[in-house]
Design an enzyme around this catalytic site. Structure first.
Site, mmCIF file in Angstrom:
data_model
loop_
_atom_site.group_PDB
_atom_site.id
_atom_site.type_symbol
_atom_site.label_atom_id
_atom_site.label_comp_id
_atom_site.label_asym_id
_atom_site.label_seq_id
_atom_site.Cartn_x
_atom_site.Cartn_y
_atom_site.Cartn_z
ATOM 1 C CB SER A 147 -0.969 0.008 1.168
ATOM 2 O OG SER A 147 -0.266 0.084 2.368
ATOM 3 C CE LYS A 191 -2.845 1.210 5.349
ATOM 4 N NZ LYS A 191 -2.855 0.743 3.975
#
Ligand code: ADP
Length: 627
Positions: A482, A525
């Site tokens: 990611s 996140k």
């Protein structure tokens, strides 16, 4: 002479008498011993007989499966013929004991009051709405069909988010017994299924052992850390687990030691795992996954105040003492003494504070003594702060981008730095990186090279420069795909000498055509970004659906941008700052006039070639450097 002779005669007499006496004693001693041995033998025979009779009685009275009764009768017959002290007799005795100790038909009555169960789950846990709802649904269905059917529930989440304690609450809510078995480090099938009785020291496997410990045939059985099970040459424990968990098969589970069918279909199995991808796939197929994500700081504050502090106050014997735990103190603990997604360390640190208070209280107990705990006091008790979360940079910087990572502590800001030096196109990657993250860095480099013309870079730029991409916090291992967009943005920023906005953080995987692909762990996140005071988060378009998990206050504080391609990301992260960038192609790109369709190569080539020629001519005139 006469005298001497008399003395000698007396001595002789004495010696013979002593000798006689000794012989007599020895004989007596020997006979005595023999008698005792005979008596003992007679007695133990008696004892043995008693034991057999007792076992017979127990077998007669115990409710067991037919097969088990027959087997035990056979074993008992064997035992009768054996010498009571022999090793074989011990083995047989042990077997009979184990089978008799198993709860074959001893079950607890289920409380299937769904409302009550809901109340209990709420009483024990703050939040966790989705997992609770799913558990309640499960219980409701059970009430209707009266038999456990359907997939096994698996609670997946980082440590300390309440998986084990949820399972305990399920046991409390249904009135079942609770057993927990850790599968961490189990690598041998025999640990699940037991060893055959031919081995010396053979024992039943963990499942039968757990059932026996619980004392009921329908406990709530928690299989902890099912993702930590591994496989080696001794066999694959997950194959045995498959049989345990499969409702089609587990009514006749065979443990190698017992060698009898045992019905596990009444057991309510729950599993926990830290991460999904390490659960063996055939097992995952049989489970329904319930994800428990990490808590936000607000959640943690509430959990601490409503659950952890009262619990620890009681456990540390401070119930009567006036302790005022302020919000500030709890926040201090959350931010600077713990770094985790769950609340386990928070509970530990709370306990540490309370212990120190207990010490002070015991040392000088005064009447009406009260303790006011605030941030300063916490620091005084626990010493200097242990953690800090990564914060955003102070200024917009060139070659420095805030990525977002999903770690075992939840999420964290993951800054990426790139520096360019003159060289020959080498790419150096540092910061304890795993293979996947390295590959995604290489993909980013390739993509930037492929797009060089559109971005206003010399198409051969890589022949003159070396890149060094570094992830600070080198001690923390990092992996995962990611960081793709972060690395690409970082490269472009460094190559073009265009600063990146400091208040933007991003996450997303990229492919070689510059598409931004979805990622996992968005909630964690985003929470990390929120903590670091980031105001804009760029994430993949396909993750838009995950926003509903994110708390309202966070949604309000952060602007979300959903990217389809890396070009979108670059425009949002670099654009406002680079409007007066000297590179005209970059300006055109950021302004959106350059062709952006990566697959429309022909037209973009043409466009770029024209523009490039123009640019080169301009540059030659103005003597402007490439980057
Ligand atoms: P896990 O099994 O997920 O690693 P535990 O179930 O052992 O974590 O939880 C650790 C501690 O945190 C327990 O004492 C538990 O009571 C507490 N806890 C976790 N989540 C909550 C919650 N939502 N509400 C109240 N207490 C919680």
């Amino acid at each position: 002479m006469q005298n001497e002779i008399e003395i000698l005669q007396v001595e002789k007499k004495i010696r013979t008498r002593v000798k006689k006496q000794m012989e007599k004693n020895q004989k007596e001693y020997y006979l005595n011993e023999q008698m005792q041995a005979i008596q003992k033998e007679l007695g133990s025979q008696d004892e043995f007989k008693n034991e057999i009779a007792e076992l017979e009685e127990r077998i007669r009275r115990k409710k067991m499966s037919k097969e088990a009764v027959e087997r035990l009768k056979k074993e008992l017959k064997k035992l009768k013929m054996m010498s009571p002290m022999s090793a074989e007799a011990t083995v047989v005795r042990n077997y009979i004991d184990v089978v008799l100790a198993l709860p074959w038909f001893d079950r607890t009555e289920d409380k299937l009051d769904v409302e009550e169960a809901e109340r209990i789950l709420d009483e024990d846990h703050y939040g966790l709405e989705k997992p609770k709802q799913r558990i309640i649904e499960y219980l409701a269905v059970q009430k209707l069909v009266k038999k456990i059917r359907g997939p096994i529930l698996c609670l997946v989440g980082p440590p300390g988010v309440g998986k084990t304690s949820l399972a305990k609450s399920v046991a409390r809510a249904t009135g079942r017994k609770f057993v927990r078995m850790s599968l961490g480090g189990v690598r041998d099938e025999a640990e699940i299924r037991g060893h055959r009785r031919t081995y010396i020291g053979a024992m039943p496997g963990k499942i039968i052992h757990g059932i026996r410990k619980s004392g009921s045939s329908n406990p709530v059985f928690l299989l902890d850390e099912i993702d930590k099970m591994s496989m080696d040459f001794r066999g694959d424990p997950s194959a045995a687990m498959l049989e345990v968990l499969d409702p089609e098969q587990n009514f006749a589970f065979v443990d190698h030691f017992l060698d009898l069918d045992y019905d596990l279909s009444e057991v309510l199995f729950l599993c926990t795992a830290n991460s999904l991808h390490s659960i063996p796939i055939p097992l995952r197929d049989r489970m329904e996954i319930i994800e428990l994500t990490g808590y936000t700081d607000e959640d943690k504050l509430k959990i601490a105040k409503q659950y952890l502090i009262p619990k620890q106050t009681e456990q540390n014997g401070l119930e009567g003492v006036d302790i005022q735990f302020g919000d500030q103190a709890v926040k201090e603990l959350i931010h600077h003494y713990t770094k985790e997604a769950g609340v386990r360390s928070l509970e530990r640190e709370t306990a540490a504070v309370l212990r120190k208070i207990a010490r002070e209280h015991v040392k000088a107990p005064t009447k009406g003594q009260s303790f006011k705990v605030d941030g300063k006091y916490v620091q005084k008790l626990l010493g200097p702060r242990k953690y800090r979360f990564n914060r955003a940079e102070e200024t917009d910087a060139i070659g420095m981008v805030n990525g977002l990572a999903y770690t075992t502590f939840g999420g964290d800001l993951l800054p990426v730095e790139t520096t360019i030096t003159s060289g020959k196109g080498r790419v150096t990657l540092t910061g304890q990186l795993g293979d996947v993250i390295k590959e995604s860095a290489h993909a980013a480099v390739t993509y930037v090279r492929a797009r060089s013309l559109v971005l206003g870079l010399d198409p051969d730029f890589h022949e003159f420069v070396d890149f060094h991409i570094h992830f600070p916090e080198g001690a923390v291992p990092k992996d995962g795909p990611s960081a793709g967009v972060t690395i690409a943005t970082c490269l472009v920023s460094a190559l073009l000498r265009a600063p990146v906005r400091k208040d933007v953080a991003m996450t997303g995987e990229i492919n070689l055509r510059g598409k931004v692909l979805p990622i996992g762990g968005l909630k964690e996140k985003v929470l990390a970004a929120y903590r670091a005071e980031i105001t804009t988060v760029i994430c993949p378009r396909e993750n838009e659906k995950d926003l509903h998990d994110i708390p309202k206050n966070v949604l309000k504080a952060i602007e979300f941008k959903f990217a389809d391609t890396i070009d979108d990301v670059l425009r949002w992260a670099i654009a406002p700052l680079a409007e007066d960038h000297p590179n005209a192609a970059l300006r055109a790109f950021l302004g959106g006039t350059a062709p952006t369709e990566a697959d429309d190569w022909r037209s973009s080539r043409q466009w770029v070639r024209d523009r490039d020629l123009r640019e080169r001519a301009d540059r030659a005139r103005e003597n402007e450097p490439v980057h």
